[in-house]
Write a protein that holds these residues in place. Structure first.
Motif, PDB file in Angstrom:
ATOM      1  N   UNK A 164      36.520  46.688  36.107  1.00  0.00           N
ATOM      2  CA  UNK A 164      36.869  45.450  36.797  1.00  0.00           C
ATOM      3  C   UNK A 164      38.266  45.657  37.364  1.00  0.00           C
ATOM      4  N   UNK A 165      38.552  44.999  38.486  1.00  0.00           N
ATOM      5  CA  UNK A 165      39.860  45.159  39.113  1.00  0.00           C
ATOM      6  C   UNK A 165      40.471  43.784  39.361  1.00  0.00           C
ATOM      7  N   UNK A 166      41.737  43.656  39.017  1.00  0.00           N
ATOM      8  CA  UNK A 166      42.512  42.477  39.389  1.00  0.00           C
ATOM      9  C   UNK A 166      43.277  42.893  40.638  1.00  0.00           C
ATOM     10  N   UNK A 167      42.729  42.554  41.793  1.00  0.00           N
ATOM     11  CA  UNK A 167      43.272  43.018  43.075  1.00  0.00           C
ATOM     12  C   UNK A 167      44.651  42.433  43.380  1.00  0.00           C
ATOM     13  N   UNK A 168      44.838  41.170  43.078  1.00  0.00           N
ATOM     14  CA  UNK A 168      46.117  40.507  43.343  1.00  0.00           C
ATOM     15  C   UNK A 168      46.541  39.796  42.055  1.00  0.00           C
ATOM     16  N   UNK A 169      47.273  40.485  41.183  1.00  0.00           N
ATOM     17  CA  UNK A 169      47.628  39.910  39.888  1.00  0.00           C
ATOM     18  C   UNK A 169      48.333  38.554  39.955  1.00  0.00           C
ATOM     19  N   UNK A 170      49.048  38.251  41.043  1.00  0.00           N
ATOM     20  CA  UNK A 170      49.717  36.949  41.118  1.00  0.00           C
ATOM     21  C   UNK A 170      48.693  35.808  41.141  1.00  0.00           C
ATOM     22  N   UNK A 171      47.471  36.085  41.554  1.00  0.00           N
ATOM     23  CA  UNK A 171      46.412  35.065  41.550  1.00  0.00           C
ATOM     24  C   UNK A 171      45.834  34.815  40.165  1.00  0.00           C
ATOM     25  N   UNK A 172      46.164  35.660  39.185  1.00  0.00           N
ATOM     26  CA  UNK A 172      45.604  35.515  37.839  1.00  0.00           C
ATOM     27  C   UNK A 172      45.932  34.148  37.241  1.00  0.00           C
ATOM     28  N   UNK A 173      47.029  33.559  37.653  1.00  0.00           N
ATOM     29  CA  UNK A 173      47.448  32.263  37.117  1.00  0.00           C
ATOM     30  C   UNK A 173      46.774  31.083  37.822  1.00  0.00           C
ATOM     31  N   UNK A 174      45.987  31.338  38.854  1.00  0.00           N
ATOM     32  CA  UNK A 174      45.349  30.236  39.587  1.00  0.00           C
ATOM     33  C   UNK A 174      43.949  29.945  39.052  1.00  0.00           C
ATOM     34  N   UNK A 175      43.469  28.748  39.335  1.00  0.00           N
ATOM     35  CA  UNK A 175      42.147  28.334  38.866  1.00  0.00           C
ATOM     36  C   UNK A 175      41.017  29.052  39.588  1.00  0.00           C
ATOM     37  N   UNK A 176      41.245  29.486  40.814  1.00  0.00           N
ATOM     38  CA  UNK A 176      40.170  30.119  41.573  1.00  0.00           C
ATOM     39  C   UNK A 176      40.230  31.651  41.501  1.00  0.00           C
ATOM     40  N   UNK A 177      40.812  32.176  40.442  1.00  0.00           N
ATOM     41  CA  UNK A 177      40.916  33.615  40.248  1.00  0.00           C
ATOM     42  C   UNK A 177      39.547  34.221  39.933  1.00  0.00           C
ATOM     43  N   UNK A 178      39.336  35.467  40.382  1.00  0.00           N
ATOM     44  CA  UNK A 178      38.144  36.218  40.012  1.00  0.00           C
ATOM     45  C   UNK A 178      38.508  37.694  39.854  1.00  0.00           C
ATOM     46  N   UNK A 179      37.694  38.390  39.076  1.00  0.00           N
ATOM     47  CA  UNK A 179      37.805  39.837  38.925  1.00  0.00           C
ATOM     48  C   UNK A 179      36.947  40.479  40.008  1.00  0.00           C
ATOM     49  N   UNK A 180      37.351  41.638  40.466  1.00  0.00           N
ATOM     50  CA  UNK A 180      36.575  42.339  41.481  1.00  0.00           C
ATOM     51  C   UNK A 180      35.775  43.451  40.827  1.00  0.00           C
ATOM     52  N   UNK A 181      34.483  43.456  41.113  1.00  0.00           N
ATOM     53  CA  UNK A 181      33.639  44.597  40.794  1.00  0.00           C
ATOM     54  C   UNK A 181      33.510  45.381  42.092  1.00  0.00           C
ATOM     55  N   UNK A 182      33.768  46.673  42.042  1.00  0.00           N
ATOM     56  CA  UNK A 182      33.712  47.496  43.240  1.00  0.00           C
ATOM     57  C   UNK A 182      32.246  47.656  43.656  1.00  0.00           C
ATOM     58  N   UNK A 183      31.940  47.202  44.864  1.00  0.00           N
ATOM     59  CA  UNK A 183      30.586  47.315  45.399  1.00  0.00           C
ATOM     60  C   UNK A 183      30.501  48.556  46.279  1.00  0.00           C
ATOM     61  N   UNK A 184      29.724  49.540  45.822  1.00  0.00           N
ATOM     62  CA  UNK A 184      29.579  50.801  46.535  1.00  0.00           C
ATOM     63  C   UNK A 184      28.310  50.725  47.396  1.00  0.00           C
ATOM     64  N   UNK A 185      28.471  50.762  48.734  1.00  0.00           N
ATOM     65  CA  UNK A 185      27.298  50.687  49.615  1.00  0.00           C
ATOM     66  C   UNK A 185      26.320  51.834  49.363  1.00  0.00           C
ATOM     67  N   UNK A 186      25.039  51.529  49.400  1.00  0.00           N
ATOM     68  CA  UNK A 186      24.018  52.561  49.196  1.00  0.00           C
ATOM     69  C   UNK A 186      23.864  53.472  50.408  1.00  0.00           C
ATOM     70  N   UNK A 187      24.202  52.999  51.583  1.00  0.00           N
ATOM     71  CA  UNK A 187      24.061  53.781  52.815  1.00  0.00           C
ATOM     72  C   UNK A 187      22.637  54.307  53.000  1.00  0.00           C
ATOM     73  N   UNK A 188      21.663  53.472  52.648  1.00  0.00           N
ATOM     74  CA  UNK A 188      20.253  53.851  52.805  1.00  0.00           C
ATOM     75  C   UNK A 188      19.526  52.954  53.798  1.00  0.00           C
ATOM     76  N   UNK A 189      20.294  52.181  54.577  1.00  0.00           N
ATOM     77  CA  UNK A 189      19.696  51.306  55.567  1.00  0.00           C
ATOM     78  C   UNK A 189      19.291  49.941  55.044  1.00  0.00           C
TER      79      UNK A 189
END
Length: 174
Positions: A97-122
């Motif tokens: 999991x990634x905290x992309x912008x740690x300053x947002x961690x204190x806000x109510x609308x914070x989320x963790x980022x899961x890296x989405x790797x494109x399949x590149x299969x069309x």
């Protein structure tokens, strides 16, 4: 000089595990699951004034949501590291999991980022980076690439953004 901190947000202090002090001087602590099956992440910003606790800001998050608003069922936090851009990477039993912008961690609308790797299969779909792997170690190299050690599948070297697997080292190829 020693300073003591009261951490009112964390009631299960015996469950604290991994600790990181980031480049901003913020303290990050992962908290393991307890008998109520709860885990979380705590953050303390002392505003770089250790003697003055009146300006401290802290928060403890038990609910883990990703960028799609999905509540994640995380079994545990195993590792934590800060990259060269100040992003916080957390190894879980279900990938990183990634905290992309740690300053947002204190806000109510914070989320963790899961890296989405494109399949590149069309199909225009993607898979979450190593979502079935337990990430037991995270190291950041000089090029801000991530070295992700797993409990069962060796070590992955991924690009700075996590979208490309550069190498996958196993006992068979190393």
């Amino acid at each position: 000089t020693w300073f003591g901190f009261k951490l009112p947000n964390i009631t299960r202090k015996e469950a604290m595990e991994k600790l990181l002090i980031d480049q901003r001087g913020w303290l990050w602590i992962t908290v393991r699951k307890d008998s109520k099956n709860k885990l979380g992440i705590f953050c303390l910003d002392t505003k770089n004034t250790l003697k003055n606790t009146s300006d401290d800001q802290s928060i403890y998050k038990e609910d883990i949501y990703n960028q799609d608003g999905k509540k994640l069922a995380i079994d545990g936090f195993i590792s934590i590291a800060e990259d060269k851009n100040g992003e916080i990477w957390i190894g879980t039993y279900q990938g990183p999991l990634v905290i992309k912008n740690p300053t947002n961690f204190f806000s109510d609308n914070f989320y963790f980022t899961q890296i989405e790797v494109p399949r590149n299969d069309g199909t225009n779909t993607a898979d979450m980076l190593l979502e079935t792997e337990a990430i037991s170690a995270i190291c950041i190299d000089g090029a801000n690439r991530k070295w992700l050690g797993t409990q069962n599948s060796g070590i992955y070297l991924v690009s700075e953004d996590g979208l490309e697997t550069i190498h996958h080292f196993t006992k068979d190829n190393s």
